[in-house]
Structures are given as structure tokens and as C-alpha cells.
Write an enzyme that holds these catalytic residues in place. Sequence first.
Site, PDB file in Angstrom:
ATOM      1  N   ASP A 143      -1.446  -3.512  10.530  1.00 37.17           N
ATOM      2  CA  ASP A 143      -2.816  -3.786  10.102  1.00 37.17           C
ATOM      3  C   ASP A 143      -3.681  -2.829  10.903  1.00 37.17           C
ATOM      4  O   ASP A 143      -3.499  -2.687  12.121  1.00 37.17           O
ATOM      5  CB  ASP A 143      -3.232  -5.238  10.334  1.00 37.17           C
ATOM      6  CG  ASP A 143      -4.428  -5.599   9.461  1.00 37.17           C
ATOM      7  OD1 ASP A 143      -4.345  -5.421   8.231  1.00 37.17           O
ATOM      8  OD2 ASP A 143      -5.442  -6.056  10.008  1.00 37.17           O
ATOM      9  N   ASN A 190       0.851  -1.190   0.000  1.00 37.57           N
ATOM     10  CA  ASN A 190       0.000   0.000   0.000  1.00 37.57           C
ATOM     11  C   ASN A 190       0.892   1.247   0.000  1.00 37.57           C
ATOM     12  O   ASN A 190       1.543   1.545   1.009  1.00 37.57           O
ATOM     13  CB  ASN A 190      -0.897  -0.016   1.242  1.00 37.57           C
ATOM     14  CG  ASN A 190      -1.843   1.169   1.306  1.00 37.57           C
ATOM     15  OD1 ASN A 190      -1.559   2.248   0.795  1.00 37.57           O
ATOM     16  ND2 ASN A 190      -2.968   0.968   1.971  1.00 37.57           N
ATOM     17  N   PRO A 191       0.942   1.984  -1.117  1.00 39.87           N
ATOM     18  CA  PRO A 191       1.838   3.143  -1.190  1.00 39.87           C
ATOM     19  C   PRO A 191       1.504   4.233  -0.179  1.00 39.87           C
ATOM     20  O   PRO A 191       2.384   4.964   0.267  1.00 39.87           O
ATOM     21  CB  PRO A 191       1.670   3.641  -2.629  1.00 39.87           C
ATOM     22  CG  PRO A 191       0.357   3.099  -3.076  1.00 39.87           C
ATOM     23  CD  PRO A 191       0.157   1.808  -2.354  1.00 39.87           C
TER      24      PRO A 191
END
Length: 197
Positions: free
Chosen positions: A67, A9-10
Amino acid sequence: MRVVLATHNPHKVAEFQQIVAATRPDLEVVAYDGPEPVEDGVTFADNALIKARAAAAHTGLAAVADDSGICVDVLGGSPGVFSAYWAGQKKDAAANLELLLDQLQDIADPHRAAQFRSTIALVTAAGTEHIVQGIWPGRVAHEALGDGGFGYDPIFIPDGQNAASERTVGQFDDGEKQTQSHRARAFAALVPLLATL
């Protein structure tokens, strides 16, 4: 010191790099280019460990994985671990946000309490595992405001603001977010563990 950040995820990469630069400039964050594991855990900790273990095994470096998600009290803590998939398997951030606002449409402010949660797993090259957590309390706005951040940021109003000038995280600048966010809070708890590597 080098650690691999276990995400593709950038947005998370950029946010984590900003947090690290402000708190641990000696720490080199290496991008993870390996296979993405199946996140089939039922808690943030489960999924963070799944990702960190995979990245550590793939690179041979200590790995850090986050997360995170939004947990809404009136929804029993949902979306929670399913935040990225709330509106379906496509991981459509706009659809997720729209669905959550729709579900809370008739809920008054006193019952819109929510929190952003971030769980960070650290897995060393030797296989030692650590878990830390950061919580950012607030509530869900009635509409999306601001175009900063990502995910649920435009509908999350953090606690502790002046009531007359409350803003969503989508209206924060990067510096404000990086010093207050759930990830920043989790990373602060992680720093002493990184020092032991």
C-alpha cells in the site's frame, strides 16, 4: 519459492515483477485472482495487511501486498493513505494528480517537500505477519512532466539529482525507477524475510 502478490493493479504487478526479477530471480510471483477486500484501514500498514491476509487465505500461499502513496509535508502528509482516491472514489489518476497540483499552485519550491511511501506486508501461509517500509524523498513539481510510470510519478521530483538536470519520475526509464523507488526500497527490506520462508 512462490508468493502471491495481493493486488489487481496491473501497474503495481509489472513494477513488482521487475523489482523481483532484478533482486530475487528464484522468487515466482503468482498473480492474485481472488476477491478484492475492502481497504478500510487508516494507515498504509493497515491496508497492506488487509490485502495480504485476504490473498494468503484465498490461495494458501505466502502473500505480499503493497500500500503506497504520496505524502506532501505542507498538506500534513496528505494525500497519504488516500492517494488513490484523492479526487474521489473513481480512482482517477489524472484527476488525483490535477487536484494535487491545484492545491499546491501557490506554494513555492522550498515548501513542496514530499515523499513516496511504500509499506509492504508479508503474510505467510502459517499466518505470521511482517511489515516493511520504503521512503523516497523529494518534492512536487509545478507541472506534470514525462509519460512514464503511473499515478503521481509525473509530478514527483526525487531528491539527489543534479539541480541542472532534475527530472520527475515520469521522465525516468523503468530501470532507473525500479532501482530507486519506494517499492524497491521496501522490497530490499523484505528480502531477508522472504529468505526465511
